[in-house]
Design a protein around this motif. Structure first.
Motif, PDB file in Angstrom:
ATOM      1  N   SER A  87       0.947  -1.187   0.542  1.00  0.00           N
ATOM      2  CA  SER A  87       0.053   0.444  -0.388  1.00  0.00           C
ATOM      3  C   SER A  87       0.740   1.247   0.242  1.00  0.00           C
ATOM      4  CB  SER A  87      -0.939  -0.338   1.075  1.00  0.00           C
ATOM      5  OG  SER A  87      -0.212   0.203   2.613  1.00  0.00           O
ATOM      6  N   ARG A  88       0.186   2.234   0.227  1.00  0.00           N
ATOM      7  CA  ARG A  88       0.842   3.618   0.303  1.00  0.00           C
ATOM      8  C   ARG A  88       1.054   4.169   2.137  1.00  0.00           C
ATOM      9  NH1 ARG A  88      -2.841   7.804  -1.747  1.00  0.00           N
ATOM     10  NH2 ARG A  88      -4.299   5.964  -0.896  1.00  0.00           N
ATOM     11  N   HIS A  89       1.899   4.759   1.765  1.00  0.00           N
ATOM     12  CA  HIS A  89       2.652   5.195   2.910  1.00  0.00           C
ATOM     13  C   HIS A  89       2.546   7.308   2.857  1.00  0.00           C
ATOM     14  CE1 HIS A  89       6.831   4.630   1.256  1.00  0.00           C
ATOM     15  NE2 HIS A  89       6.913   5.478   2.912  1.00  0.00           N
ATOM     16  N   LEU A  90       2.702   8.178   3.277  1.00  0.00           N
ATOM     17  CA  LEU A  90       3.468   9.634   3.389  1.00  0.00           C
ATOM     18  C   LEU A  90       4.793  10.057   4.208  1.00  0.00           C
ATOM     19  CD1 LEU A  90       0.209  10.945   4.503  1.00  0.00           C
ATOM     20  CD2 LEU A  90       0.754  10.333   2.484  1.00  0.00           C
ATOM     21  N   LEU A  91       5.101  10.998   3.438  1.00  0.00           N
ATOM     22  CA  LEU A  91       6.433  11.010   4.306  1.00  0.00           C
ATOM     23  C   LEU A  91       6.199  12.013   5.415  1.00  0.00           C
ATOM     24  CD1 LEU A  91       9.171  10.081   2.510  1.00  0.00           C
ATOM     25  CD2 LEU A  91       8.197   8.271   4.333  1.00  0.00           C
ATOM     26  N   LEU A  92       6.437  12.305   7.349  1.00  0.00           N
ATOM     27  CA  LEU A  92       6.647  13.612   7.279  1.00  0.00           C
ATOM     28  C   LEU A  92       8.399  14.294   7.530  1.00  0.00           C
ATOM     29  CD1 LEU A  92       5.072  15.541   9.008  1.00  0.00           C
ATOM     30  CD2 LEU A  92       5.210  14.231  11.537  1.00  0.00           C
ATOM     31  N   ASN A  93       8.404  15.401   6.339  1.00  0.00           N
ATOM     32  CA  ASN A  93       9.743  15.613   6.494  1.00  0.00           C
ATOM     33  C   ASN A  93      10.005  16.834   7.775  1.00  0.00           C
ATOM     34  OD1 ASN A  93      10.376  13.950   4.608  1.00  0.00           O
ATOM     35  ND2 ASN A  93       9.193  14.800   2.951  1.00  0.00           N
ATOM     36  N   ALA A  94      10.439  16.165   8.875  1.00  0.00           N
ATOM     37  CA  ALA A  94      10.270  17.407   9.886  1.00  0.00           C
ATOM     38  C   ALA A  94      11.557  17.152  10.777  1.00  0.00           C
ATOM     39  CB  ALA A  94       9.122  17.557  10.308  1.00  0.00           C
ATOM     40  N   PRO A  95      11.440  16.930  11.934  1.00  0.00           N
ATOM     41  CA  PRO A  95      12.425  16.487  12.710  1.00  0.00           C
ATOM     42  C   PRO A  95      11.516  16.362  13.881  1.00  0.00           C
ATOM     43  CG  PRO A  95      12.827  18.434  12.330  1.00  0.00           C
ATOM     44  CD  PRO A  95      12.540  17.794  11.754  1.00  0.00           C
ATOM     45  N   VAL A 111      11.094  27.251  15.320  1.00  0.00           N
ATOM     46  CA  VAL A 111      11.089  26.554  14.643  1.00  0.00           C
ATOM     47  C   VAL A 111      10.638  25.583  14.198  1.00  0.00           C
ATOM     48  CG1 VAL A 111      13.124  25.004  14.193  1.00  0.00           C
ATOM     49  CG2 VAL A 111      13.633  26.976  15.177  1.00  0.00           C
ATOM     50  N   ARG A 112       9.683  25.542  14.942  1.00  0.00           N
ATOM     51  CA  ARG A 112       8.803  24.434  14.763  1.00  0.00           C
ATOM     52  C   ARG A 112       7.613  25.333  14.404  1.00  0.00           C
ATOM     53  NH1 ARG A 112       3.670  24.032  17.836  1.00  0.00           N
ATOM     54  NH2 ARG A 112       3.159  21.699  17.644  1.00  0.00           N
ATOM     55  N   ASP A 113       7.037  26.783  14.834  1.00  0.00           N
ATOM     56  CA  ASP A 113       6.382  27.334  13.996  1.00  0.00           C
ATOM     57  C   ASP A 113       6.519  27.178  12.660  1.00  0.00           C
ATOM     58  OD1 ASP A 113       4.412  27.526  16.367  1.00  0.00           O
ATOM     59  OD2 ASP A 113       5.154  29.351  16.604  1.00  0.00           O
ATOM     60  N   PHE A 114       7.617  27.276  12.543  1.00  0.00           N
ATOM     61  CA  PHE A 114       8.200  27.665  10.759  1.00  0.00           C
ATOM     62  C   PHE A 114       8.194  26.417  10.065  1.00  0.00           C
ATOM     63  CE2 PHE A 114      11.781  26.592   7.590  1.00  0.00           C
ATOM     64  CZ  PHE A 114      11.183  27.756   7.105  1.00  0.00           C
ATOM     65  N   PHE A 115       7.805  25.007  10.355  1.00  0.00           N
ATOM     66  CA  PHE A 115       8.187  24.063  10.044  1.00  0.00           C
ATOM     67  C   PHE A 115       6.458  23.135   9.398  1.00  0.00           C
ATOM     68  CE2 PHE A 115      12.739  22.170  11.364  1.00  0.00           C
ATOM     69  CZ  PHE A 115      12.476  21.906  10.090  1.00  0.00           C
ATOM     70  N   LEU A 116       5.725  23.946  11.051  1.00  0.00           N
ATOM     71  CA  LEU A 116       4.617  23.594  11.211  1.00  0.00           C
ATOM     72  C   LEU A 116       3.576  24.479   9.848  1.00  0.00           C
ATOM     73  CD1 LEU A 116       2.996  23.547  14.539  1.00  0.00           C
ATOM     74  CD2 LEU A 116       3.590  21.671  12.664  1.00  0.00           C
ATOM     75  N   GLU A 157       5.412  25.139   6.344  1.00  0.00           N
ATOM     76  CA  GLU A 157       5.324  24.126   5.355  1.00  0.00           C
ATOM     77  C   GLU A 157       4.107  24.132   5.363  1.00  0.00           C
ATOM     78  OE1 GLU A 157       7.701  24.329   3.601  1.00  0.00           O
ATOM     79  OE2 GLU A 157       8.793  26.087   4.771  1.00  0.00           O
ATOM     80  N   MET A 158       3.565  23.994   3.463  1.00  0.00           N
ATOM     81  CA  MET A 158       2.380  22.946   3.637  1.00  0.00           C
ATOM     82  C   MET A 158       1.941  21.665   3.499  1.00  0.00           C
ATOM     83  SD  MET A 158      -0.787  23.424   3.049  1.00  0.00           S
ATOM     84  CE  MET A 158      -0.681  24.909   2.487  1.00  0.00           C
ATOM     85  N   GLY A 159       3.883  20.956   2.763  1.00  0.00           N
ATOM     86  CA  GLY A 159       3.881  19.817   2.666  1.00  0.00           C
ATOM     87  C   GLY A 159       3.672  19.152   5.059  1.00  0.00           C
ATOM     88  N   ILE A 160       4.862  19.562   5.752  1.00  0.00           N
ATOM     89  CA  ILE A 160       4.283  19.050   6.791  1.00  0.00           C
ATOM     90  C   ILE A 160       2.844  19.487   7.589  1.00  0.00           C
ATOM     91  CG2 ILE A 160       5.280  19.536   9.631  1.00  0.00           C
ATOM     92  CD1 ILE A 160       8.028  20.022   7.385  1.00  0.00           C
ATOM     93  N   PHE A 161       2.353  20.179   6.934  1.00  0.00           N
ATOM     94  CA  PHE A 161       1.413  20.710   7.838  1.00  0.00           C
ATOM     95  C   PHE A 161       0.177  19.844   7.619  1.00  0.00           C
ATOM     96  CE2 PHE A 161      -3.100  22.616   7.504  1.00  0.00           C
ATOM     97  CZ  PHE A 161      -3.755  22.915   8.464  1.00  0.00           C
TER      98      PHE A 161
END
Length: 334
Positions: free
Chosen positions: A169-177, A185-190, A192-196
Protein backbone atom coordinates in the motif's frame (compact mmCIF):
# COMPACT_ATOMS: atom_id res chain seq x y z
CA UNK A 1 -42.49 -37.03 30.40
CA UNK A 2 -45.75 -36.78 28.47
CA UNK A 3 -46.05 -37.27 24.72
CA UNK A 4 -46.10 -33.51 23.96
CA UNK A 5 -42.90 -32.95 25.95
CA UNK A 6 -41.22 -35.87 24.22
CA UNK A 7 -42.10 -34.52 20.80
CA UNK A 8 -40.78 -31.08 21.75
CA UNK A 9 -37.55 -32.50 23.18
CA UNK A 10 -37.05 -34.80 20.19
CA UNK A 11 -37.39 -31.82 17.84
CA UNK A 12 -35.01 -29.68 19.89
CA UNK A 13 -32.45 -32.49 19.83
CA UNK A 14 -32.86 -32.93 16.09
CA UNK A 15 -32.46 -29.24 15.32
CA UNK A 16 -29.47 -28.96 17.67
CA UNK A 17 -27.79 -31.98 16.10
CA UNK A 18 -28.24 -30.58 12.62
CA UNK A 19 -26.83 -27.21 13.68
CA UNK A 20 -23.98 -28.16 16.02
CA UNK A 21 -22.96 -31.60 14.74
CA UNK A 22 -23.86 -31.58 11.05
CA UNK A 23 -22.75 -27.99 10.45
CA UNK A 24 -25.98 -26.84 8.82
CA UNK A 25 -26.94 -23.18 9.11
CA UNK A 26 -30.34 -22.04 10.37
CA UNK A 27 -31.76 -21.39 6.91
CA UNK A 28 -30.74 -24.87 5.72
CA UNK A 29 -32.43 -26.45 8.74
CA UNK A 30 -35.52 -24.33 8.09
CA UNK A 31 -35.68 -25.55 4.48
CA UNK A 32 -35.12 -29.16 5.52
CA UNK A 33 -37.80 -29.50 8.22
CA UNK A 34 -40.23 -26.75 7.19
CA UNK A 35 -39.95 -24.51 10.26
CA UNK A 36 -39.22 -20.78 9.88
CA UNK A 37 -35.67 -19.59 10.44
CA UNK A 38 -36.65 -17.32 13.42
CA UNK A 39 -38.31 -20.33 15.04
CA UNK A 40 -35.15 -22.39 14.48
CA UNK A 41 -33.17 -19.65 16.23
CA UNK A 42 -35.54 -19.70 19.21
CA UNK A 43 -35.37 -23.50 19.38
CA UNK A 44 -31.58 -23.43 19.51
CA UNK A 45 -31.72 -20.90 22.34
CA UNK A 46 -34.24 -23.10 24.18
CA UNK A 47 -32.02 -26.16 23.74
CA UNK A 48 -29.18 -24.32 25.47
CA UNK A 49 -31.35 -22.95 28.27
CA UNK A 50 -32.82 -26.41 28.99
CA UNK A 51 -29.42 -28.09 29.05
CA UNK A 52 -29.96 -30.16 25.92
CA UNK A 53 -26.98 -28.37 24.41
CA UNK A 54 -23.97 -27.88 26.67
CA UNK A 55 -21.07 -26.10 25.07
CA UNK A 56 -17.57 -26.80 26.35
CA UNK A 57 -14.54 -24.83 25.19
CA UNK A 58 -11.04 -26.23 25.64
CA UNK A 59 -9.21 -23.05 26.55
CA UNK A 60 -5.39 -23.17 26.85
CA UNK A 61 -5.36 -19.40 27.42
CA UNK A 62 -7.55 -19.20 30.52
CA UNK A 63 -4.87 -17.63 32.74
CA UNK A 64 -3.97 -14.98 30.17
CA UNK A 65 -7.64 -14.19 29.60
CA UNK A 66 -8.25 -13.76 33.32
CA UNK A 67 -5.65 -10.99 33.32
CA UNK A 68 -7.03 -9.55 30.10
CA UNK A 69 -10.46 -9.23 31.70
CA UNK A 70 -9.04 -7.79 34.92
CA UNK A 71 -7.07 -5.07 33.11
CA UNK A 72 -9.98 -4.25 30.79
CA UNK A 73 -12.40 -3.91 33.70
CA UNK A 74 -9.93 -2.02 35.89
CA UNK A 75 -9.02 0.62 33.34
CA UNK A 76 -12.12 0.63 31.16
CA UNK A 77 -10.30 -0.36 27.99
CA UNK A 78 -12.03 -2.17 25.11
CA UNK A 79 -9.57 -5.00 24.55
CA UNK A 80 -6.41 -6.39 26.14
CA UNK A 81 -4.21 -9.15 24.74
CA UNK A 82 -1.78 -10.80 27.16
CA UNK A 83 1.01 -12.97 25.75
CA UNK A 84 2.47 -15.70 27.98
CA UNK A 85 5.75 -17.40 27.02
CA UNK A 86 6.92 -19.36 30.11
CA UNK A 87 10.63 -19.21 30.99
CA UNK A 88 11.43 -16.90 28.06
CA UNK A 89 13.93 -14.05 28.24
CA UNK A 90 12.85 -10.47 27.58
CA UNK A 91 14.01 -10.55 23.96
CA UNK A 92 11.88 -13.62 23.21
CA UNK A 93 8.89 -12.13 25.05
CA UNK A 94 9.14 -8.93 23.01
CA UNK A 95 9.31 -10.96 19.80
CA UNK A 96 6.11 -12.85 20.64
CA UNK A 97 4.36 -9.64 21.70
CA UNK A 98 5.29 -8.14 18.32
CA UNK A 99 4.01 -11.25 16.50
CA UNK A 100 0.75 -11.13 18.40
CA UNK A 101 0.30 -7.44 17.62
CA UNK A 102 1.02 -8.06 13.93
CA UNK A 103 -1.61 -10.83 13.81
CA UNK A 104 -4.09 -8.48 15.47
CA UNK A 105 -3.41 -5.77 12.90
CA UNK A 106 -3.82 -8.19 10.01
CA UNK A 107 -7.35 -8.86 11.23
CA UNK A 108 -8.21 -5.30 12.28
CA UNK A 109 -7.04 -3.30 9.27
CA UNK A 110 -9.67 -3.23 6.54
CA UNK A 111 -9.81 -1.97 2.96
CA UNK A 112 -9.34 1.81 2.69
CA UNK A 113 -8.23 2.26 6.31
CA UNK A 114 -5.77 5.06 7.08
CA UNK A 115 -3.39 3.98 9.84
CA UNK A 116 -1.25 6.25 12.01
CA UNK A 117 2.22 5.02 12.96
CA UNK A 118 4.58 6.30 15.67
CA UNK A 119 8.32 5.90 16.06
CA UNK A 120 10.01 3.26 18.19
CA UNK A 121 11.71 -0.11 18.12
CA UNK A 122 8.57 -1.87 19.37
CA UNK A 123 6.54 -0.57 16.43
CA UNK A 124 9.35 -1.49 14.06
CA UNK A 125 9.32 -5.05 15.45
CA UNK A 126 5.58 -5.33 14.77
CA UNK A 127 6.08 -4.18 11.18
CA UNK A 128 8.82 -6.75 10.62
CA UNK A 129 6.53 -9.57 11.77
CA UNK A 130 3.72 -8.71 9.37
CA UNK A 131 2.88 -10.92 6.42
CA UNK A 132 1.60 -9.62 3.11
CA UNK A 133 -2.16 -9.09 3.21
CA UNK A 134 -4.80 -8.58 0.56
CA UNK A 135 -6.17 -5.27 1.83
CA UNK A 136 -6.97 -2.59 -0.75
CA UNK A 137 -6.27 1.15 -0.66
CA UNK A 138 -4.74 1.16 2.84
CA UNK A 139 -2.52 4.11 3.70
CA UNK A 140 0.01 4.57 6.53
CA UNK A 141 0.78 7.97 8.00
CA UNK A 142 3.63 8.90 10.40
CA UNK A 143 2.42 10.65 13.55
CA UNK A 144 5.69 12.25 14.70
CA UNK A 145 8.84 13.63 13.11
CA UNK A 146 12.26 11.98 12.94
CA UNK A 147 14.79 11.57 15.73
CA UNK A 148 17.99 12.62 13.99
CA UNK A 149 20.17 10.48 11.73
CA UNK A 150 20.68 7.63 14.21
CA UNK A 151 17.99 4.97 14.59
CA UNK A 152 16.51 5.62 11.17
CA UNK A 153 15.21 2.04 11.10
CA UNK A 154 12.65 2.87 13.79
CA UNK A 155 11.66 6.43 12.83
CA UNK A 156 7.96 6.94 12.22
CA UNK A 157 8.69 7.46 8.51
CA UNK A 158 10.64 4.19 8.33
CA UNK A 159 7.98 2.32 10.28
CA UNK A 160 5.24 3.67 7.99
CA UNK A 161 7.25 2.59 4.95
CA UNK A 162 7.71 -1.00 6.21
CA UNK A 163 4.03 -1.30 7.09
CA UNK A 164 3.13 -0.05 3.62
CA UNK A 165 5.47 -2.58 2.01
CA UNK A 166 3.88 -5.43 3.96
CA UNK A 167 0.40 -4.31 2.92
CA UNK A 168 1.41 -3.45 -0.65
CA UNK A 169 0.00 0.00 0.00
CA UNK A 170 0.91 3.66 0.19
CA UNK A 171 2.50 5.75 2.92
CA UNK A 172 3.13 9.42 3.57
CA UNK A 173 6.38 11.01 4.77
CA UNK A 174 6.66 13.62 7.51
CA UNK A 175 9.77 15.53 6.46
CA UNK A 176 10.45 17.21 9.79
CA UNK A 177 12.43 16.42 12.94
CA UNK A 178 10.60 15.31 16.06
CA UNK A 179 12.30 17.95 18.20
CA UNK A 180 13.64 21.34 17.15
CA UNK A 181 15.54 24.09 18.95
CA UNK A 182 12.64 26.42 19.71
CA UNK A 183 8.91 26.98 19.41
CA UNK A 184 9.59 29.49 16.65
CA UNK A 185 11.44 26.87 14.60
CA UNK A 186 8.58 24.43 15.18
CA UNK A 187 6.08 27.02 13.89
CA UNK A 188 8.26 27.53 10.83
CA UNK A 189 8.08 23.79 10.02
CA UNK A 190 4.34 23.66 10.64
CA UNK A 191 3.81 26.47 8.15
CA UNK A 192 5.28 24.30 5.41
CA UNK A 193 2.35 22.91 3.44
CA UNK A 194 3.77 19.40 3.04
CA UNK A 195 4.38 19.01 6.77
CA UNK A 196 1.06 20.58 7.75
CA UNK A 197 -0.84 18.30 5.36
CA UNK A 198 0.75 15.11 6.72
CA UNK A 199 -0.02 16.08 10.32
CA UNK A 200 -3.61 16.88 9.38
CA UNK A 201 -3.86 13.45 7.71
CA UNK A 202 -2.44 11.86 10.87
CA UNK A 203 -5.17 13.48 12.96
CA UNK A 204 -7.83 11.85 10.77
CA UNK A 205 -6.58 8.24 10.77
CA UNK A 206 -9.03 5.45 11.62
CA UNK A 207 -6.45 3.37 13.52
CA UNK A 208 -3.29 4.40 15.38
CA UNK A 209 -0.46 2.09 16.41
CA UNK A 210 1.58 3.56 19.24
CA UNK A 211 4.35 2.70 21.65
CA UNK A 212 4.51 3.82 25.28
CA UNK A 213 7.77 5.23 26.62
CA UNK A 214 8.86 5.70 30.20
CA UNK A 215 10.39 9.07 31.18
CA UNK A 216 13.86 7.86 32.15
CA UNK A 217 17.32 7.69 30.64
CA UNK A 218 16.04 4.74 28.58
CA UNK A 219 13.34 6.79 26.88
CA UNK A 220 13.66 7.09 23.11
CA UNK A 221 13.62 10.87 23.26
CA UNK A 222 16.60 10.82 25.65
CA UNK A 223 18.59 8.05 23.96
CA UNK A 224 18.24 9.85 20.63
CA UNK A 225 20.04 12.84 22.12
CA UNK A 226 17.16 15.31 21.90
CA UNK A 227 16.69 15.68 25.67
CA UNK A 228 19.60 16.45 27.95
CA UNK A 229 19.85 15.09 31.49
CA UNK A 230 18.81 18.51 32.75
CA UNK A 231 15.74 18.60 30.51
CA UNK A 232 14.81 15.07 31.54
CA UNK A 233 14.99 16.04 35.20
CA UNK A 234 12.92 19.14 34.46
CA UNK A 235 10.01 17.21 33.01
CA UNK A 236 10.33 14.56 35.74
CA UNK A 237 10.06 17.31 38.38
CA UNK A 238 6.69 18.20 36.87
CA UNK A 239 5.54 14.62 37.47
CA UNK A 240 5.94 13.12 33.99
CA UNK A 241 6.19 9.31 33.97
CA UNK A 242 4.99 8.55 30.43
CA UNK A 243 5.77 9.85 26.94
CA UNK A 244 3.45 9.21 24.00
CA UNK A 245 4.29 10.99 20.75
CA UNK A 246 4.87 14.66 21.68
CA UNK A 247 3.11 14.61 25.06
CA UNK A 248 4.04 13.72 28.62
CA UNK A 249 1.65 12.25 31.20
CA UNK A 250 1.78 12.11 34.99
CA UNK A 251 0.95 9.00 37.03
CA UNK A 252 -2.76 9.85 36.91
CA UNK A 253 -2.76 10.04 33.12
CA UNK A 254 -3.02 13.84 33.06
CA UNK A 255 -1.09 15.77 30.45
CA UNK A 256 2.01 17.49 31.82
CA UNK A 257 2.30 20.86 30.10
CA UNK A 258 5.91 21.73 29.56
CA UNK A 259 7.79 24.21 27.36
CA UNK A 260 9.62 21.30 25.76
CA UNK A 261 6.36 20.19 24.12
CA UNK A 262 6.42 23.41 22.11
CA UNK A 263 9.63 22.20 20.43
CA UNK A 264 8.14 18.90 19.25
CA UNK A 265 6.51 18.14 15.89
CA UNK A 266 3.80 15.50 15.86
CA UNK A 267 0.43 14.58 17.31
CA UNK A 268 -0.36 15.44 20.92
CA UNK A 269 -2.12 13.15 23.37
CA UNK A 270 -5.33 15.12 22.75
CA UNK A 271 -5.03 14.43 19.02
CA UNK A 272 -4.52 10.74 19.74
CA UNK A 273 -7.56 10.58 22.02
CA UNK A 274 -9.71 11.68 19.08
CA UNK A 275 -8.63 8.69 16.94
CA UNK A 276 -11.34 5.95 16.85
CA UNK A 277 -9.07 2.95 17.51
CA UNK A 278 -5.74 3.37 19.31
CA UNK A 279 -3.67 0.21 19.71
CA UNK A 280 -0.68 0.28 22.06
CA UNK A 281 2.09 -2.31 22.25
CA UNK A 282 4.21 -2.18 25.40
CA UNK A 283 5.94 -4.69 27.67
CA UNK A 284 8.59 -4.75 30.36
CA UNK A 285 8.90 -4.10 34.09
CA UNK A 286 10.45 -0.69 33.44
CA UNK A 287 7.32 0.45 31.56
CA UNK A 288 4.64 -0.52 34.10
CA UNK A 289 4.20 2.99 35.52
CA UNK A 290 4.13 4.50 32.03
CA UNK A 291 1.57 1.95 30.79
CA UNK A 292 -0.60 2.63 33.84
CA UNK A 293 -0.48 6.37 33.11
CA UNK A 294 -1.43 5.76 29.46
CA UNK A 295 -4.38 3.59 30.50
CA UNK A 296 -5.53 6.15 33.05
CA UNK A 297 -5.41 8.86 30.38
CA UNK A 298 -8.16 7.00 28.46
CA UNK A 299 -6.26 7.38 25.19
CA UNK A 300 -6.05 3.62 24.48
CA UNK A 301 -8.60 1.22 23.03
CA UNK A 302 -6.39 -1.88 22.82
CA UNK A 303 -3.28 -2.93 24.77
CA UNK A 304 -0.96 -5.77 23.77
CA UNK A 305 1.47 -6.80 26.50
CA UNK A 306 3.00 -9.85 28.23
CA UNK A 307 1.97 -11.79 31.32
CA UNK A 308 4.58 -10.43 33.75
CA UNK A 309 3.80 -6.86 32.74
CA UNK A 310 0.07 -7.55 33.12
CA UNK A 311 0.56 -8.88 36.66
CA UNK A 312 2.75 -5.96 37.68
CA UNK A 313 0.32 -3.52 36.10
CA UNK A 314 -2.54 -4.74 38.30
CA UNK A 315 -0.25 -4.72 41.36
CA UNK A 316 0.79 -1.16 40.54
CA UNK A 317 -2.81 -0.06 40.18
CA UNK A 318 -3.67 -1.64 43.53
CA UNK A 319 -0.73 -0.05 45.34
CA UNK A 320 -0.82 3.34 43.57
CA UNK A 321 -4.49 4.28 43.08
CA UNK A 322 -5.18 7.31 40.91
CA UNK A 323 -5.52 10.51 42.91
CA UNK A 324 -7.34 12.61 40.34
CA UNK A 325 -11.03 13.49 40.43
CA UNK A 326 -11.59 10.99 37.64
CA UNK A 327 -10.04 8.19 39.65
CA UNK A 328 -10.33 4.73 38.11
CA UNK A 329 -11.53 1.76 40.12
CA UNK A 330 -9.45 -1.23 41.03
CA UNK A 331 -10.63 -4.71 40.11
CA UNK A 332 -9.21 -7.58 42.16
CA UNK A 333 -8.18 -10.79 40.49
CA UNK A 334 -10.63 -13.59 41.16
Amino acid sequence: MNDASQVKTRLLVKVSTMYYMDGMNQQEISNRIGISRPQISRMLATAKSEGIVQISIRNPYSEEQAYERAIAETFGIHNVIVVHIPNADQQMIELHVARTASALLESVIKDRDVVGITAGRTIASVANELHCTGRKDVKFVPMIGGFGSDGGAWHANSNARVFAERFNSRHLLLNAPAVVTSAQVRDFFLNEMGIFDVLEAAKKVSIALIGISQVTEQAMIVRSGYFSDEELKGVQMKGAVCNISTSFLDENGKRVHDDREARMIGLTIDDIKAIPNVIAIAAGDDKVEAISAALRSKCLDVLVTDMDTAKRLLDWQHNHPARSSGEVSTTAMA
